[in-house]
Design a protein around this motif. Structure first.
Motif, PDB file in Angstrom:
ATOM      1  N   MET A   1       0.834  -1.206   0.000  1.00 21.28           N
ATOM      2  CA  MET A   1       0.000   0.000   0.000  1.00 21.28           C
ATOM      3  C   MET A   1       0.869   1.256   0.000  1.00 21.28           C
ATOM      4  O   MET A   1       0.565   2.235  -0.675  1.00 21.28           O
ATOM      5  N   GLY A   2       1.948   1.192   0.786  1.00 20.39           N
ATOM      6  CA  GLY A   2       2.871   2.322   0.808  1.00 20.39           C
ATOM      7  C   GLY A   2       3.394   2.632  -0.584  1.00 20.39           C
ATOM      8  O   GLY A   2       3.421   3.789  -1.006  1.00 20.39           O
ATOM      9  N   VAL A   3       3.780   1.578  -1.293  1.00 17.44           N
ATOM     10  CA  VAL A   3       4.307   1.776  -2.650  1.00 17.44           C
ATOM     11  C   VAL A   3       3.195   2.267  -3.570  1.00 17.44           C
ATOM     12  O   VAL A   3       3.406   3.133  -4.419  1.00 17.44           O
ATOM     13  N   VAL A   4       1.990   1.711  -3.388  1.00 19.25           N
ATOM     14  CA  VAL A   4       0.857   2.130  -4.221  1.00 19.25           C
ATOM     15  C   VAL A   4       0.637   3.630  -4.064  1.00 19.25           C
ATOM     16  O   VAL A   4       0.543   4.369  -5.058  1.00 19.25           O
TER      17      VAL A   4
ATOM     18  N   ILE B   1       8.549  11.999  -2.290  1.00 24.04           N
ATOM     19  CA  ILE B   1       8.692  11.851  -0.838  1.00 24.04           C
ATOM     20  C   ILE B   1       7.871  10.660  -0.350  1.00 24.04           C
ATOM     21  O   ILE B   1       8.347   9.840   0.427  1.00 24.04           O
ATOM     22  N   SER B   2       6.649  10.546  -0.866  1.00 21.42           N
ATOM     23  CA  SER B   2       5.845   9.425  -0.373  1.00 21.42           C
ATOM     24  C   SER B   2       6.411   8.086  -0.829  1.00 21.42           C
ATOM     25  O   SER B   2       6.317   7.097  -0.111  1.00 21.42           O
ATOM     26  N   LEU B   3       7.036   8.096  -2.013  1.00 23.11           N
ATOM     27  CA  LEU B   3       7.650   6.836  -2.459  1.00 23.11           C
ATOM     28  C   LEU B   3       8.883   6.513  -1.614  1.00 23.11           C
ATOM     29  O   LEU B   3       9.184   5.357  -1.343  1.00 23.11           O
ATOM     30  N   LEU B   4       9.567   7.557  -1.182  1.00 23.06           N
ATOM     31  CA  LEU B   4      10.727   7.369  -0.311  1.00 23.06           C
ATOM     32  C   LEU B   4      10.290   6.735   1.007  1.00 23.06           C
ATOM     33  O   LEU B   4      10.928   5.814   1.521  1.00 23.06           O
ATOM     34  N   VAL B   5       9.188   7.240   1.525  1.00 24.98           N
ATOM     35  CA  VAL B   5       8.648   6.674   2.767  1.00 24.98           C
ATOM     36  C   VAL B   5       8.293   5.203   2.530  1.00 24.98           C
ATOM     37  O   VAL B   5       8.575   4.338   3.363  1.00 24.98           O
ATOM     38  N   ALA B   6       7.722   4.942   1.368  1.00 27.68           N
ATOM     39  CA  ALA B   6       7.354   3.569   1.032  1.00 27.68           C
ATOM     40  C   ALA B   6       8.600   2.686   0.981  1.00 27.68           C
ATOM     41  O   ALA B   6       8.581   1.542   1.428  1.00 27.68           O
ATOM     42  N   ALA B   7       9.699   3.258   0.434  1.00 28.22           N
ATOM     43  CA  ALA B   7      10.945   2.494   0.344  1.00 28.22           C
ATOM     44  C   ALA B   7      11.410   2.094   1.739  1.00 28.22           C
ATOM     45  O   ALA B   7      11.846   0.965   1.971  1.00 28.22           O
ATOM     46  N   MET B   8      11.302   3.049   2.676  1.00 27.23           N
ATOM     47  CA  MET B   8      11.685   2.720   4.050  1.00 27.23           C
ATOM     48  C   MET B   8      10.788   1.623   4.593  1.00 27.23           C
ATOM     49  O   MET B   8      11.248   0.747   5.330  1.00 27.23           O
ATOM     50  N   GLY B   9       9.527   1.696   4.235  1.00 26.52           N
ATOM     51  CA  GLY B   9       8.595   0.653   4.656  1.00 26.52           C
ATOM     52  C   GLY B   9       9.038  -0.713   4.160  1.00 26.52           C
ATOM     53  O   GLY B   9       9.025  -1.690   4.915  1.00 26.52           O
ATOM     54  N   ILE B  10       9.464  -0.759   2.903  1.00 29.17           N
ATOM     55  CA  ILE B  10       9.911  -2.046   2.353  1.00 29.17           C
ATOM     56  C   ILE B  10      11.123  -2.551   3.125  1.00 29.17           C
ATOM     57  O   ILE B  10      11.173  -3.699   3.559  1.00 29.17           O
ATOM     58  N   THR B  11      12.100  -1.654   3.321  1.00 31.39           N
ATOM     59  CA  THR B  11      13.310  -2.063   4.044  1.00 31.39           C
ATOM     60  C   THR B  11      12.930  -2.585   5.424  1.00 31.39           C
ATOM     61  O   THR B  11      13.396  -3.644   5.858  1.00 31.39           O
TER      62      THR B  11
ATOM     63  N   GLY C   1       3.655  -0.816  -7.721  1.00 25.93           N
ATOM     64  CA  GLY C   1       3.705   0.053  -8.901  1.00 25.93           C
ATOM     65  C   GLY C   1       2.536  -0.200  -9.836  1.00 25.93           C
ATOM     66  O   GLY C   1       1.884   0.738 -10.298  1.00 25.93           O
ATOM     67  N   VAL C   2       2.257  -1.474 -10.089  1.00 30.78           N
ATOM     68  CA  VAL C   2       1.162  -1.823 -11.012  1.00 30.78           C
ATOM     69  C   VAL C   2      -0.177  -1.308 -10.457  1.00 30.78           C
ATOM     70  O   VAL C   2      -0.931  -0.621 -11.153  1.00 30.78           O
ATOM     71  N   ILE C   3      -0.419  -1.626  -9.186  1.00 31.17           N
ATOM     72  CA  ILE C   3      -1.682  -1.170  -8.586  1.00 31.17           C
ATOM     73  C   ILE C   3      -1.726   0.358  -8.581  1.00 31.17           C
ATOM     74  O   ILE C   3      -2.750   0.969  -8.887  1.00 31.17           O
ATOM     75  N   GLY C   4      -0.576   0.950  -8.257  1.00 29.41           N
ATOM     76  CA  GLY C   4      -0.501   2.405  -8.214  1.00 29.41           C
ATOM     77  C   GLY C   4      -0.828   3.030  -9.561  1.00 29.41           C
ATOM     78  O   GLY C   4      -1.556   4.024  -9.637  1.00 29.41           O
ATOM     79  N   VAL C   5      -0.301   2.443 -10.634  1.00 28.54           N
ATOM     80  CA  VAL C   5      -0.556   2.993 -11.971  1.00 28.54           C
ATOM     81  C   VAL C   5      -2.041   2.854 -12.326  1.00 28.54           C
ATOM     82  O   VAL C   5      -2.660   3.799 -12.839  1.00 28.54           O
ATOM     83  N   ILE C   6      -2.604   1.680 -12.015  1.00 26.90           N
ATOM     84  CA  ILE C   6      -4.026   1.469 -12.304  1.00 26.90           C
ATOM     85  C   ILE C   6      -4.869   2.505 -11.550  1.00 26.90           C
ATOM     86  O   ILE C   6      -5.746   3.164 -12.117  1.00 26.90           O
TER      87      ILE C   6
END
Lengths: 279, 453
Positions: free
Chosen positions: B26-29, B317-327, B370-375
């Motif tokens: 969801m973070g990445v989305v 910025i929000s994608l950066l936060v998402a990246a931290m979430g993944i890590t 990414g896919v869900i985000g694009v949709i």
């Protein structure tokens, strides 16, 4: 016993550094084990027996000395080569089973085959066969959490033998099992090793299960103090069998006694039955 | 391990922790969505601006105005003459160039029967007309190689013919036919007498051919609507004849001298919008005044770019936060799976396989997000365009040509490159975030791990 040495350990030494103190876990171990031998490494906790096993399996590096398999020095293998070596040649049985909790019995058993890159169909078929051999034909799809300790260890044994390895290491394989299950599990492992002429190395502190081995190497404080043929093995198989049978009878009698003295409600007993399953 | 087994293991691991996987994804989305929607707003803005500018005029045309032009300029600016035109024509990216000379009113007549055209006659390089973007309505472009006088009219040029004997006669271009038919009537061209009464003889009438009419476009200029185009050589020939006929001596200040041409208007067309600035700067450096849509477009584009950058960074910025979430998720996952990793190692799983599985998990979270985000972005984009038809894009472009649902007025435009960029970027974010956890997993000591509870 004049075969070429299968496993040869030369001057093996392991020193741990704990702060400034140096603890010698193993000191100048020399040991030769033949193909198909069933060897028990006996020692108390802290004697260095597990360290020895770890170094034979490449999980720890010795401070000094060498380990040779069929004259091949494996001491300086890197992590990848050790992994491949274990994949091909070594099976493991652990005290705490170490099964993957998320996987079913079959999947657990098939895992070493998966690491080898075997097809899913093929490895599942082999895993099922081995599970049947260890008497778990009816528990294949169960997760480890749905099995009793004995069943879990049988899965562990099936996993160790599924690749038909040349060597099987067992580190206190019965440490978490009751005596009846211990007997079953030990016999299972020893019989399977004998069937396939596999070298079976048993590490334990328990004199009782050491008697299943052909040879008992006793370690005290990192040194081999005794290396002898198992005298009890000289007795006939029937004797061992009858011993075991007697033990089982005694145990059963003891259990009956407890049942008599403290009756268990019927449904609880049924619940026990279902979790204890094939035992 | 087979790649198929690695994928299966990766999916199994992800599905074992459904909630966490879902939240991390969801973070990445959200991050992807933020970037895609924000950039799509910027692209939408840019698109509507470009559409608006294109409506206002040709984006690749540079008009050169030489205010010191005319006979005998006095400033230090070099004469804008034929050799200067050749020099400019040789610049990189110059597609076509032509001087535009408007004939002085009353010097030249185009005649057809009783009707006379005196409106606006322009001398140009005829071969440049097509490339300059003057669109033909009928007929064909003059080639510039014709021996006879050759005329190309603006769309309503034929309506500008009037009858001197009946000046009240008026032909409305929006209804009815013009007084002349350019394809069937015969046309002549002639110079005018300066003083009709004082001249005994009539000026000679030359046959003229009309090749066609243009599509009138006020954005391109009056000439396309009511003008008439001649080749510049033919125009100057008529000028000389005018001087001779009216007895203007070559030393007179009003006399036409072809050797002293100093054009005051030249059109340059460059091959692409992006070169306008470069060519225009060079011409400006010569000392001439120029006008192009670039002077309007550039600040607008800079503004749109700036906006896109700001909006994109917000999304970033929000994608950066998402990246931290993944890590974070992957590190947690390693702690939980330490024992399993240990078992796998002991059972002979090579470390490369372990790393691959971990990277796959992180990459899959990134890619899936990414896919869900694009949709989702497409959905948001549609909603924005439906709800905000009169919003940002409408404000910028809509008023100019009446708004409406055409593509140029969309607020949010998601070009295909943005989709690709979003997917690549989100997957990359996943892989990068998973890289250090994956290496950490690989470094776990098998022995420690199997003791781990």
């Amino acid at each position: 016993m004049e075969k070429t040495p299968f496993i040869e350990i030369r001057g093996l030494k392991k020193v741990y550094k704990l702060g400034k103190e140096r603890v010698v876990a193993l000191d100048d171990i020399n040991l030769t084990i033949q193909r198909g031998e069933i060897c028990c490494i006996l020692g108390t906790s802290g004697s260095g027996k597990s360290t020895l096993l770890n170094m034979m399996a490449g999980l720890e590096r010795p401070t000094k000395g060498k380990v040779l398999y069929s004259n091949k020095d494996v001491t300086r293998f890197d992590e990848r080569r050790w992994a491949l070596f274990r994949q091909k040649n070594i099976g493991f049985v652990f005290q705490s089973y170490n099964l993957m909790t998320g996987l079913s019995g079959v999947e657990n058993v098939a895992m070493p085959l998966m690491f080898r890159g075997m097809d899913k169909d093929k490895r599942t078929r082999i895993a099922k066969e081995v599970l049947r051999e260890v008497g778990l034909g009816n528990r294949m799809k169960h997760k480890p959490t749905q099995m009793s300790g004995g069943q879990q260890q049988r899965v562990g044994i099936a996993r160790a033998f599924v690749t038909n390895p040349k060597i099987v290491f067992a580190d206190e394989p019965t440490g978490n099992l009751d005596s009846k299950t211990t007997t079953e599990v030990m016999e299972l492992m020893v019989n399977k090793s004998r069937e396939n002429n596999q070298t079976f190395i048993l590490v334990t502190h328990d004199n009782g299960i050491a008697r299943y081995a052909d040879r008992i190497v006793t370690i005290v404080d990192g040194k081999i103090v005794r290396d002898e043929k198992n005298e009890s093995i000289a007795r006939t198989r029937e004797q061992i069998a009858s011993d075991n049978a007697q033990e089982v009878r005694q145990q059963a009698a003891a259990e009956e006694e407890t049942e008599v003295s403290a009756p268990i409600p019927a449904d609880e007993a049924a619940a026990n039955m279902s979790t204890e399953g094939a035992e | 391990m087979k790649i198929f087994d690695q994928i299966a293991m990766c999916l199994q691991n992800l599905s074992r922790r459904k909630v966490r996987t879902a939240l991390t994804t969801m973070g990445v989305v959200i991050g992807t969505c933020a970037i895609v929607v924000m950039i799509s707003l910027g692209v939408g803005l840019q698109k509507s601006q470009e559409a608006m500018l294109a409506q206002m005029g040709d984006l690749t045309k540079i008009e050169i105005y030489n205010y010191s032009g005319g006979a005998g300029g006095t400033s230090s600016v070099p004469n804008l003459d034929d050799s200067m035109i050749e020099q400019i024509a040789a610049y990189d990216h110059v597609d076509v160039i032509t001087p535009v000379v408007q004939a002085e009113w009353g010097k030249i007549n185009i005649q057809c029967g009783d009707y006379i055209y005196q409106d606006s006659i322009y001398g140009v390089y005829p071969e440049a007309l097509e490339k300059l973007g003057y669109v033909l309505k009928e007929g064909k472009y003059p080639t510039g190689k014709e021996k006879d006088y050759t005329i190309l009219f603006g769309e309503n040029g034929p309506y500008s013919f009037y009858n001197p004997k009946n000046p009240e006669e008026w032909h409305d271009p929006s209804s009815g036919d013009p007084p002349v038919d350019i394809f069937s009537d015969d046309f002549t061209i002639s110079v005018n007498a300066q003083d009709p009464e004082g001249n005994a003889k009539e000026p000679e009438k030359y046959d003229a051919t009309v090749t066609g009419v243009l599509v009138g476009d006020w954005n391109k200029g009056y000439e396309t609507v009511y003008g008439a185009f001649l080749s510049i050589d033919q125009l100057y020939k008529l000028y000389q004849e005018y001087d001779e006929f009216n007895g203007i001596s070559s030393t007179s200040s009003s006399a036409f001298n072809p050797r002293k041409i100093n054009y005051n208007r030249v059109y340059v067309k460059v091959t692409d919008m992006k070169y306008v600035d470069e060519v225009e700067t060079k011409i400006k450096d010569l000392g001439y005044d120029t006008y192009s849509m670039e002077t309007v477009r550039k600040p607008m584009q800079e503004q749109a770019n700036k906006m896109m950058l700001i909006l994109g960074s917000l999304g970033g910025i929000s994608l950066l936060v998402a990246a931290m979430g993944i890590t974070n998720t992957m590190i947690m996952s390693i702690y939980e799976r330490t024992r399993e990793i240990g078992i796998m190692k002991v059972l002979g799983c090579v470390i490369g396989d372990i790393r691959t599985v971990f990277l796959m998990e992180a990459g899959l979270i990134g890619f899936g997000g990414g896919v869900i985000g694009v949709i989702l972005s497409f959905a948001i984009s549609i909603v924005l365009n439906v709800l905000g038809g009169g919003g940002l894009g409408g404000l910028m472009g809509g008023y100019y040509y009446g708004g409406g649902g055409d593509a140029a007025t969309q607020i949010s435009v998601i070009p295909i490159w943005l989709v690709g960029l979003a997917l690549v970027f989100s997957t990359l974010i996943g892989l990068v975030s998973g890289f250090s956890p994956a290496n950490r997993a690989v470094k776990i000591s098998a022995l420690e791990a199997i003791k781990h509870e």
